[in-house]
Scaffold this active site. Structure first.
Site, PDB file in Angstrom:
ATOM      1  N   GLN A 237       0.829  -1.203   0.000  1.00 32.55           N
ATOM      2  CA  GLN A 237       0.000   0.000   0.000  1.00 32.55           C
ATOM      3  C   GLN A 237       0.863   1.253   0.000  1.00 32.55           C
ATOM      4  O   GLN A 237       2.040   1.200   0.338  1.00 32.55           O
ATOM      5  CB  GLN A 237      -0.910  -0.022   1.235  1.00 32.55           C
ATOM      6  CG  GLN A 237      -1.837  -1.235   1.185  1.00 32.55           C
ATOM      7  CD  GLN A 237      -2.856  -1.254   2.292  1.00 32.55           C
ATOM      8  OE1 GLN A 237      -3.451  -0.242   2.622  1.00 32.55           O
ATOM      9  NE2 GLN A 237      -3.071  -2.416   2.866  1.00 32.55           N
ATOM     10  N   GLU A 274      -4.728  -0.195   5.373  1.00 28.32           N
ATOM     11  CA  GLU A 274      -3.903   0.206   6.509  1.00 28.32           C
ATOM     12  C   GLU A 274      -4.494   1.441   7.190  1.00 28.32           C
ATOM     13  O   GLU A 274      -5.133   2.258   6.547  1.00 28.32           O
ATOM     14  CB  GLU A 274      -2.478   0.479   6.040  1.00 28.32           C
ATOM     15  CG  GLU A 274      -1.861  -0.750   5.433  1.00 28.32           C
ATOM     16  CD  GLU A 274      -0.358  -0.765   5.510  1.00 28.32           C
ATOM     17  OE1 GLU A 274       0.202  -1.840   5.753  1.00 28.32           O
ATOM     18  OE2 GLU A 274       0.259   0.303   5.321  1.00 28.32           O
ATOM     19  N   ALA A 356       6.620   7.887  10.764  1.00 30.09           N
ATOM     20  CA  ALA A 356       7.500   6.998  11.535  1.00 30.09           C
ATOM     21  C   ALA A 356       8.943   7.398  11.306  1.00 30.09           C
ATOM     22  O   ALA A 356       9.365   7.619  10.170  1.00 30.09           O
ATOM     23  CB  ALA A 356       7.292   5.562  11.082  1.00 30.09           C
ATOM     24  N   ALA A 357       9.686   7.481  12.406  1.00 34.23           N
ATOM     25  CA  ALA A 357      11.117   7.787  12.297  1.00 34.23           C
ATOM     26  C   ALA A 357      11.769   6.763  11.388  1.00 34.23           C
ATOM     27  O   ALA A 357      11.462   5.567  11.465  1.00 34.23           O
ATOM     28  CB  ALA A 357      11.752   7.760  13.672  1.00 34.23           C
ATOM     29  N   LEU A 359      14.306   4.174   9.812  1.00 37.14           N
ATOM     30  CA  LEU A 359      15.312   3.226  10.293  1.00 37.14           C
ATOM     31  C   LEU A 359      16.685   3.649   9.774  1.00 37.14           C
ATOM     32  O   LEU A 359      16.778   4.371   8.780  1.00 37.14           O
ATOM     33  CB  LEU A 359      14.962   1.826   9.767  1.00 37.14           C
ATOM     34  CG  LEU A 359      13.747   1.182  10.418  1.00 37.14           C
ATOM     35  CD1 LEU A 359      13.176   0.102   9.519  1.00 37.14           C
ATOM     36  CD2 LEU A 359      14.136   0.607  11.777  1.00 37.14           C
ATOM     37  N   ASP A 425      -1.155  -9.433  10.530  1.00 35.54           N
ATOM     38  CA  ASP A 425      -0.288  -9.266   9.355  1.00 35.54           C
ATOM     39  C   ASP A 425       1.178  -9.297   9.772  1.00 35.54           C
ATOM     40  O   ASP A 425       1.879  -8.307   9.660  1.00 35.54           O
ATOM     41  CB  ASP A 425      -0.640  -7.919   8.707  1.00 35.54           C
ATOM     42  CG  ASP A 425       0.067  -7.700   7.383  1.00 35.54           C
ATOM     43  OD1 ASP A 425       0.409  -8.684   6.717  1.00 35.54           O
ATOM     44  OD2 ASP A 425       0.291  -6.527   7.027  1.00 35.54           O
ATOM     45  N   GLU A 430      12.331  -8.252  11.109  1.00 33.73           N
ATOM     46  CA  GLU A 430      13.698  -7.881  10.751  1.00 33.73           C
ATOM     47  C   GLU A 430      14.557  -7.682  11.999  1.00 33.73           C
ATOM     48  O   GLU A 430      14.044  -7.272  13.045  1.00 33.73           O
ATOM     49  CB  GLU A 430      13.677  -6.584   9.916  1.00 33.73           C
ATOM     50  CG  GLU A 430      12.815  -6.712   8.659  1.00 33.73           C
ATOM     51  CD  GLU A 430      12.805  -5.455   7.769  1.00 33.73           C
ATOM     52  OE1 GLU A 430      13.661  -4.574   7.956  1.00 33.73           O
ATOM     53  OE2 GLU A 430      11.927  -5.390   6.895  1.00 33.73           O
ATOM     54  N   ASP A 445       5.611  -2.195  10.837  1.00 32.27           N
ATOM     55  CA  ASP A 445       4.421  -2.398  10.013  1.00 32.27           C
ATOM     56  C   ASP A 445       3.185  -2.818  10.811  1.00 32.27           C
ATOM     57  O   ASP A 445       2.840  -3.994  10.862  1.00 32.27           O
ATOM     58  CB  ASP A 445       4.712  -3.438   8.921  1.00 32.27           C
ATOM     59  CG  ASP A 445       3.560  -3.517   7.932  1.00 32.27           C
ATOM     60  OD1 ASP A 445       2.676  -2.646   7.967  1.00 32.27           O
ATOM     61  OD2 ASP A 445       3.549  -4.464   7.112  1.00 32.27           O
TER      62      ASP A 445
HETATM   63  N1  LIG Z   1      10.374   3.465   9.753  1.00 29.35           N
HETATM   64  C1  LIG Z   1      10.899   2.955   8.650  1.00 29.35           C
HETATM   65  N2  LIG Z   1      12.007   3.481   8.094  1.00 29.35           N
HETATM   66  C2  LIG Z   1      12.546   2.957   6.986  1.00 29.35           C
HETATM   67  N3  LIG Z   1      12.077   1.901   6.349  1.00 29.35           N
HETATM   68  C3  LIG Z   1      10.984   1.321   6.843  1.00 29.35           C
HETATM   69  C4  LIG Z   1      10.343   1.827   8.017  1.00 29.35           C
HETATM   70  N4  LIG Z   1       9.274   1.044   8.277  1.00 29.35           N
HETATM   71  C5  LIG Z   1       9.264   0.109   7.323  1.00 29.35           C
HETATM   72  N5  LIG Z   1      10.276   0.263   6.463  1.00 29.35           N
HETATM   73  C6  LIG Z   1      10.616  -0.588   5.322  1.00 29.35           C
HETATM   74  O1  LIG Z   1       9.595  -0.523   4.361  1.00 29.35           O
HETATM   75  C7  LIG Z   1       9.070  -1.815   4.136  1.00 29.35           C
HETATM   76  C8  LIG Z   1       7.575  -1.704   3.975  1.00 29.35           C
HETATM   77  O2  LIG Z   1       7.024  -1.107   5.105  1.00 29.35           O
HETATM   78  P1  LIG Z   1       5.676  -1.630   5.722  1.00 29.35           P
HETATM   79  O3  LIG Z   1       5.829  -3.088   5.980  1.00 29.35           O
HETATM   80  O4  LIG Z   1       5.300  -0.751   6.849  1.00 29.35           O
HETATM   81  O5  LIG Z   1       4.702  -1.355   4.508  1.00 29.35           O
HETATM   82  P2  LIG Z   1       3.566  -2.260   3.904  1.00 29.35           P
HETATM   83  O6  LIG Z   1       3.026  -1.566   2.715  1.00 29.35           O
HETATM   84  O7  LIG Z   1       2.619  -2.600   4.970  1.00 29.35           O
HETATM   85  O8  LIG Z   1       4.378  -3.528   3.460  1.00 29.35           O
HETATM   86  P3  LIG Z   1       3.785  -4.992   3.216  1.00 29.35           P
HETATM   87  O9  LIG Z   1       2.606  -4.813   2.369  1.00 29.35           O
HETATM   88  O10 LIG Z   1       4.925  -5.702   2.543  1.00 29.35           O
HETATM   89  O11 LIG Z   1       3.437  -5.542   4.554  1.00 29.35           O
HETATM   90  C9  LIG Z   1       9.473  -2.639   5.356  1.00 29.35           C
HETATM   91  O12 LIG Z   1       9.662  -3.977   5.058  1.00 29.35           O
HETATM   92  C10 LIG Z   1      10.739  -1.994   5.820  1.00 29.35           C
HETATM   93  O13 LIG Z   1      11.863  -2.629   5.255  1.00 29.35           O
HETATM   94 MN   LIG Z   2       1.995  -4.379   5.795  1.00 24.41          MN
END
Ligand SMILES: Nc1ncnc2c1ncn2[C@@H]1O[C@H](COP(=O)(O)OP(=O)(O)OP(=O)(O)O)[C@@H](O)[C@H]1O
Ligand SMILES: [Mn+2]
Length: 543
Positions: A237, A274, A356-357, A359, A425, A430, A445
């Site tokens: 998303q 989400e 979100a801060a 990483l 979910d 990691e 996430d």
């Molecule tokens: N705060 C953050 N800072 C930097 N990178 C991040 C952060 N949070 C998540 N990520 C990276 O971005 C990727 C996707 O983030 P997230 O899982 O929140 O999104 P998503 O759209 O819900 O993904 P998915 O659909 O694969 O579950 C994560 O796997 C992670 O590697």
């Molecule tokens: Mn997700």
């Protein structure tokens, strides 16, 4: 060499190779290989399985729970409205009876609004407060019991914390080194708050208990000027990368629905939209649980025109449009929900979101991605192996990194965390490579948490019920939430009042939190009564 000797040598070599192959294969399965330990329809049997294997607590507790709640709702339900969640009262969870009484369906897709002012605390509780004194006693008496193969640390409950020196540097006198320690660097004195935070991430937590950097980071993300926005690749998303001055970045998830929107009845956990509020609330919940494994997240209301549209680049910019009711919208590009029909719209051009801060960048710390052993099938008809094999935990327990150190207990913590917010979910997690295997999993996430306040998803507790295991510190935190002085709901409200988009959660989610704390305690009680005391509560030093 004689023929016989050669034969023996050949046989030994092939035996060694075969064993190696088996080990690698098993390890890969819990890493990144995509294979199953056994065919997903298969069942694993062990030589001396007891009548009542540890994992059976999962099935029996779930059954017991369903039964009790069905009775309760029958008693309570006469002549009252039914909630749209009732459909989901299938095999995995329960719908709280209060839901049926207090809400009525409004609009399409199960959007529910209260019919009248509701006192959410006034639930039909006839029973006196159960303080779980048996669990308290159990914990006190069993402090020094065998920890079931886990490393025994003698220094009490509190993990020695890393501290900041007077000069703002970081000191590691504790076996809990930071990224800065591992890299042998010190953050520049003019480093940004985010950089200082990132360098201060330690082997056992993202930040220490009263780290002042957290509040500063939240404040910065909520107030600093946004310089640029772009889309973050990957994931299903839309997410935007927000650039602030001095290279500081945040991950933005936009608001799609009002607070009282629930997971759509016909959506699976993997098709659920989400919620930005879930990301914010999850950070606070993780911190209150004492885990400190989720990156700080704040809410912020944006002016879409000046803070998104005018700062977006090529691909993202092309997806902005004005809706028929004159609201500014965009949809971005992603693998789900990124089209005109699923656009994100302001009103008319203000938009809330979670920040979100970021990483640490690759150059500072790379992460290792692990498949969660209790991941779901992510398929509308298939079940995962753990759903069919009540002895699944003994399989996991034997395989690195779950066979020693903190990791298995960290998964139990994650189950507590996810159950409280109803997050199904959790496919991967990691860790920071620099800390090796004996480090915490980053809680990432949580956009799909806090979707169903009237439904308790018991299957999220499967790791705890199948392994009959919970970290000592986590159990005492839950007992404190349950017995006071303050319930979790109140602590969450307090923790989130300062957020710029407060109130962050719809009230029924707070009620759900307190209800679910009690359910976890009941689950642990069930396990304790079923298994040997030593196994149920594992005592290590990580909070
Ligand atoms: N705060 C953050 N800072 C930097 N990178 C991040 C952060 N949070 C998540 N990520 C990276 O971005 C990727 C996707 O983030 P997230 O899982 O929140 O999104 P998503 O759209 O819900 O993904 P998915 O659909 O694969 O579950 C994560 O796997 C992670 O590697
Ligand atoms: Mn997700």
């Amino acid at each position: 060499m004689k023929l016989k000797e050669r034969l023996v040598l050949g046989l030994s070599v092939s035996a060694v190779l075969f064993t190696l192959l088996l080990v690698v294969d098993l390890q890969m399965d819990l890493g990144m290989s995509g294979h199953h330990l056994v065919p997903s329809h298969g069942r694993v049997r062990y030589g001396h399985q007891q009548q009542d294997a540890p994992g059976s607590a999962y099935n029996s507790f779930r059954r017991k729970f369903l039964q009790r709640n069905n009775n309760a709702s029958r008693e309570y339900n006469s002549g009252t409205q039914q909630s749209p969640q009732e459909h989901s009262e299938a095999t995995h969870g329960v719908v709280h009876p209060a839901a049926r009484h207090q809400y009525t369906v409004h609009g399409q897709g199960g959007h529910v609004v209260p019919t009248h002012e509701v006192d959410f605390e006034a639930l039909p509780t006839h029973a006196p407060h159960d303080d779980f004194a048996d669990l308290l006693d159990f914990m006190l008496n069993n402090k020094d019991l065998d920890r079931g193969g886990f490393v025994r640390l003698e220094s009490g409950d509190e993990l020695p914390k890393i501290h900041r020196t007077a000069g703002g540097g970081l000191a590691d006198d504790s076996g809990n080194p930071t990224i800065a320690d591992m890299l042998g660097v010190k953050p520049r004195h003019n480093a940004t708050t985010l950089e200082k935070f990132q360098y201060g991430i330690s082997k056992h937590e993202l930040y220490s208990k009263d780290d002042p950097l957290v509040e500063r980071l939240l404040h910065d993300m909520a107030t600093q000027k946004i310089l640029h926005v772009s889309q973050k690749d990957g994931g299903t998303q839309i997410k935007l990368v927000i650039d602030y001055p001095h290279g500081v970045q945040a991950l933005f998830k936009p608001m799609r629905f009002p607070r009282d929107q629930q997971t759509l009845p016909n959506h699976f956990y993997f098709t659920d939209y989400e919620r930005h509020t879930a990301e914010i609330a999850a950070f606070h919940l993780d911190r209150l649980l004492g885990f400190r494994r989720a990156m700080p997240v704040t809410g912020r209301t944006l002016n879409m025109t000046t803070e998104l549209y005018q700062l977006a680049d090529g691909e993202l910019l092309k997806t902005f449009f004005v809706s028929p009711s004159s609201n500014l919208c965009f949809h971005g590009k992603c693998s789900y929900y990124c089209d005109t029909g699923h656009a994100i719209c302001g009103s008319p051009d203000t938009l809330e979101g979670s920040f979100a801060a970021f990483l640490p960048p690759k150059e500072m710390a790379t992460r290792k991605v692990w498949r969660h052993p209790w991941r779901r099938s992510y398929h509308k008809r298939k079940k995962a192996q753990w759903e069919m094999d009540s002895d699944y935990c003994s399989l996991v327990k034997d395989i690195p990194p779950y066979d020693s150190g903190r990791r298995l207990l960290d998964l139990m913590d994650m189950a507590v965390f996810d159950f409280l917010m109803g997050n199904m979910d959790r496919h991967h997690y990691e860790t920071f490579r620099v800390f090796g295997n004996d480090t915490f999993p980053v809680h990432l996430d949580h956009g799909r948490g806090f979707g169903q306040p009237f439904h308790d998803e018991m299957s999220i507790l499967a790791p705890i019920l199948q392994c009959c295991m919970i970290r000592h510190n986590t159990l005492s935190t839950l007992l404190r939430f349950h017995n006071g002085p303050k319930p979790l709901s109140e602590l969450m409200r307090e923790s989130m009042t300062k957020d710029p988009v407060a109130p962050v959660l719809w009230e029924p989610h707070h009620v759900a939190l307190d209800r679910r704390v009690k359910i976890i305690l009941e689950a642990v009680r069930d396990c304790v009564s079923k298994t040997s005391a030593q196994e149920a509560v594992v005592h290590d030093d990580f909070s």
